[in-house]
Design an enzyme around this catalytic site. Structure first.
Site, short mmCIF file in Angstrom:
data_model
loop_
_atom_site.label_atom_id
_atom_site.label_comp_id
_atom_site.label_asym_id
_atom_site.label_seq_id
_atom_site.Cartn_x
_atom_site.Cartn_y
_atom_site.Cartn_z
N THR A 98 56.84 121.35 20.51
CA THR A 98 57.22 121.05 21.88
C THR A 98 58.55 120.33 21.70
O THR A 98 58.84 119.87 20.61
CB THR A 98 56.20 120.06 22.51
OG1 THR A 98 54.95 120.70 22.67
CG2 THR A 98 56.64 119.53 23.85
N GLY B 146 52.17 117.99 20.41
CA GLY B 146 50.98 118.18 19.57
C GLY B 146 49.98 119.03 20.33
O GLY B 146 50.34 119.82 21.20
N1 GLY Z 1 51.79 120.18 23.53
C1 GLY Z 1 52.06 121.54 23.73
C2 GLY Z 1 50.90 122.35 24.02
O1 GLY Z 1 49.81 122.12 23.51
O2 GLY Z 1 51.02 123.27 24.77
#
Ligand code: GLY
Length: 311
Positions: free
Chosen positions: A172, A222
């Site tokens: 991300t 995450g």
């Molecule tokens: N943190 C990004 C996702 O799990 O989509």
């Protein structure tokens, strides 16, 4: 006090390729410096966050915008959110396709009455704004997906950064800025976990992944489900906004996340100028600008770690 900036490019398992680590460091440092220069020039926190997210969305190494991971059906669906701490307003898009900068849609929605749009509404908005059609799929991400297809989708999710390392997972991007007038803003953008089922909703465009008040701002990266279960960004920000010391808020929230066996990282800033980061995952790809020096979290030991660079 001058501006402060912290950014992330994902969290997950170790990057085994040291060349990859050096390249990630170089890229994160270059981007955090560009955002800092913009903030130093007097731009508002929210504008600096949009600019920083655009830079990270353009970088194919990171799982957002160009270079996003593919979902189980071989398509890219991206999510992004922007929150202006000054006015405590969140806007975002969930599972949008064929745009270069999902954060631009989130930025447009800051001024809208309906502020978080899902797939159809996001695409409609992109059409309304006459955004050019953009294909975010890179050759590496496509090869990664084809490999998984050949392996009957054994892996649960895709790589944290676009490098041929089967161990590196989850990504991300996120940007947090405190401008020189003390205003805070945060943005998060993602291609999701990768290989997920169609319609899965990321944490990014929820207060779990992206949250800010005038007192603090946090972006998470995450496993989205873990971040949502802890409601992590809002949890840390609200604790600080209620008067808890930033280091206590961080330590308490990460102790809870560790006890619950969560897998993620987070970055943040306070109005007082503290730079915050923490993780339960092996690595957190974060870099910051204190106003005097650049730093990062790339060499931290595996497992739960956190840090506060006091103003
Ligand atoms: N943190 C990004 C996702 O799990 O989509």
């Amino acid at each position: 006090m001058g501006p402060k900036v912290i950014i992330h490019g994902g969290a997950g398992s170790a990057l085994h390729d040291q060349g990859g680590l050096a390249a990630v460091r170089q890229e994160l440092h270059a981007i955090v410096d560009q955002i800092y220069q913009r903030a130093k020039g007097g731009h508002r926190a929210v504008d600096c966050v949009v600019y920083g997210c655009q830079l990270l969305e353009d970088a194919p190494r990171f799982n957002a915008g160009y270079g996003s991971v593919l979902q189980s059906d071989g398509q890219v669906r991206m999510s992004a959110a922007l929150m202006d701490g000054q006015i405590q307003r969140l806007s975002g898009v969930i599972n949008v396709s064929r745009v270069a900068h999902p954060i631009d849609l989130a930025a447009h929605l800051q001024g809208a009455e309906d502020r978080v749009l899902s797939d159809v509404g996001s695409m409609e908005l992109a059409r309304e704004l006459a955004l050019p059609l953009f294909d975010p799929i890179t050759d590496l991400r496509l090869r990664e997906w084809m490999q998984e297809r050949a392996n009957h989708f054994q892996r649960a999710m895709a790589g944290v950064v676009a490098e041929p390392d089967p161990q590196a997972r989850r990504g991300t991007i996120g940007v947090v800025v405190r401008d020189r007038d003390g205003r805070l803003a945060v943005g998060t953008s993602t291609g999701g976990k990768g290989l997920e089922r169609i319609g899965r909703v990321s944490d990014a465009a929820t207060p779990a992944g992206t949250y800010a008040t005038p007192q603090a701002a946090v972006s998470c990266t995450g496993i989205g489900e873990d971040i949502i279960d802890e409601c992590f960004a809002a949890r840390v920000v609200i604790r600080i906004s209620d008067g808890m010391a930033p280091e206590t808020a961080l330590a308490k929230s990460f102790a809870e996340a560790t006890a619950n066996q969560r897998d993620f990282g987070a970055i943040g800033l306070t109005q007082g100028g503290d730079i915050l980061w923490g993780k339960t995952s092996d690595v957190l790809l974060a870099a910051y600008h204190t106003g005097e020096t650049l730093g990062d979290t790339l060499d931290q030991p595996h497992g739960t770690q956190m840090g506060r660079i006091a103003a």
